[in-house]
Enzyme design. Structure first.
Site, PDB file in Angstrom:
ATOM      1  N   ASP A 187      -3.059  -1.291   0.393  1.00 60.62           N
ATOM      2  CA  ASP A 187      -1.654  -1.372   0.012  1.00 60.62           C
ATOM      3  C   ASP A 187      -0.873  -1.542   1.323  1.00 60.62           C
ATOM      4  OD1 ASP A 187       0.853  -1.029  -1.188  1.00 60.62           O
ATOM      5  OD2 ASP A 187       0.738   1.154  -0.965  1.00 60.62           O
TER       6      ASP A 187
ATOM      7  N   ASP B  45       2.983  -1.057   2.193  1.00 65.19           N
ATOM      8  CA  ASP B  45       3.928  -0.002   2.587  1.00 65.19           C
ATOM      9  C   ASP B  45       3.237   1.359   2.511  1.00 65.19           C
ATOM     10  OD1 ASP B  45       6.525  -1.190   3.133  1.00 65.19           O
ATOM     11  OD2 ASP B  45       6.506  -1.839   1.048  1.00 65.19           O
TER      12      ASP B  45
HETATM   13  O1  M1P Z   1       5.149  -1.490  -2.149  1.00 62.78           O
HETATM   14  C1  M1P Z   1       5.928  -0.576  -2.847  1.00 62.78           C
HETATM   15  C2  M1P Z   1       7.236  -1.186  -3.292  1.00 62.78           C
HETATM   16  O2  M1P Z   1       7.964  -1.594  -2.142  1.00 62.78           O
HETATM   17  C3  M1P Z   1       9.238  -2.043  -2.409  1.00 62.78           C
HETATM   18  O3  M1P Z   1       9.957  -1.008  -3.010  1.00 62.78           O
HETATM   19  P1  M1P Z   1      11.361  -0.468  -2.433  1.00 62.78           P
HETATM   20  O4  M1P Z   1      12.136  -1.646  -1.977  1.00 62.78           O
HETATM   21  O5  M1P Z   1      11.930   0.250  -3.605  1.00 62.78           O
HETATM   22  O6  M1P Z   1      11.014   0.473  -1.305  1.00 62.78           O
HETATM   23  C4  M1P Z   1       9.253  -3.202  -3.368  1.00 62.78           C
HETATM   24  O7  M1P Z   1       8.851  -4.365  -2.733  1.00 62.78           O
HETATM   25  C5  M1P Z   1       8.406  -2.927  -4.583  1.00 62.78           C
HETATM   26  O8  M1P Z   1       8.231  -4.103  -5.317  1.00 62.78           O
HETATM   27  C6  M1P Z   1       7.056  -2.397  -4.198  1.00 62.78           C
HETATM   28  O9  M1P Z   1       6.347  -2.025  -5.355  1.00 62.78           O
END
Ligand code: M1P
Length: 270
Positions: free
Chosen positions: A24, A26
């Site tokens: 993953d 983030d």
């Molecule tokens: O990867 C997790 C999420 O990251 C983003 O979420 P947010 O902008 O709320 O932090 C988005 O790109 C979301 O689609 C994705 O699931």
């Protein structure tokens, strides 16, 4: 993009040729919405000498380009064997696009219009501390809905996330959408700080495994016996839960890039 495109042994010439590590983005590879560090990029480079690597992110390819490709100075599709954006609805193998489908053809223009109009009305009526812009982002395999708007700065994101822990704006929004659009077979997933994703049920991160399976069927294709997945939101309700618990994967919970690096060093001696 001015660095040299990295060179790697062919997939079937790597020491662990039936192993792939999927990350993953983030959390495991970057801090939320920020860039990958040189140490993370170097760890991935070493790992790629041993086995296949890929990312599977909820965001679109443009974001992964910014977060991983840009700091490396090369296109992100050259840094991984498999790139799965939007859970795999946009997919690349060794820099070449794989066939996929999209959200609109699943839901149809009429229901799509109703869904988006409902979201925009709902957000217009929300009383939250601040609103910015881009409240609904249309992607290939999903829409992303944000009450504060995707143009929020990093500080505004952090503030909203803290606010929403108590106010539960997104939870209430999702509950309402389930009530109104439950018949469409959609999943509403709160994966990040300021938004939630909406996609057809089953198009969660396990979607990317379909690509691995169909690639294995092609001439010279590899069947990965060990599919390691590294995610942070691996708890029930989190957007890594389905792939983390899928019997086809070996799941690892890592909360940040440092934990990922430690886990990879332990597992693969890199
Ligand atoms: O990867 C997790 C999420 O990251 C983003 O979420 P947010 O902008 O709320 O932090 C988005 O790109 C979301 O689609 C994705 O699931």
């Amino acid at each position: 993009m001015d660095a040299e495109v990295p060179q790697f042994p062919p997939l079937d010439a790597r020491p662990l040729q039936d192993t792939i590590c999927l990350f993953d983005v983030d959390g495991p590879l970057t801090l939320p919405r920020l860039s990958a560090t040189p140490e993370t990029l170097e760890t991935l480079r070493k790992l790629r000498q041993k086995c296949a690597i890929g990312f599977v992110g909820g965001s679109d390819l443009k974001k992964q380009e910014e977060q991983i490709g840009k700091p490396a100075g090369v296109p992100v599709t050259t840094l991984f064997d498999y790139c799965f954006s939007e859970n795999g609805l946009t997919a690349y193998k060794l820099g070449q696009a794989l066939e996929s489908t999209n959200f609109i053809s699943y839901i149809g223009e009429d229901d799509y219009k109703k869904l988006v109009s409902f979201c925009l009305h709902y957000i217009a009526d929300l009383d939250i501390p601040i609103k910015r812009g881009t409240f609904v982002e249309f992607r290939n395999g999903m829409i992303n809905v944000s009450p504060i708007g995707r143009n929020a700065s990093t500080q505004e994101r952090n503030d909203f996330e803290a606010f929403d822990k108590k106010a539960k704006v997104r939870e209430a929004f999702v509950a309402k959408l389930k009530q109104e659009f439950g018949h469409l077979g959609l999943t509403f997933s709160i994966g990040g700080q300021i938004s939630f994703d909406v996609f057809p049920t089953g198009w969660d991160k396990t979607y990317c495994l379909r690509h691995l399976e169909s690639e294995a069927q092609k001439p010279g294709g590899i069947t990965y016996k060990n599919i390691h997945f590294f995610g942070d939101k691996t708890f029930e309700g989190g957007n890594d839960y389905e792939i983390f618990t899928d019997p086809r994967t070996i799941g690892h919970t890592v909360m940040n890039p440092n934990e990922t690096i430690v886990a990879l060093k332990e597992l693969f001696d890199i």
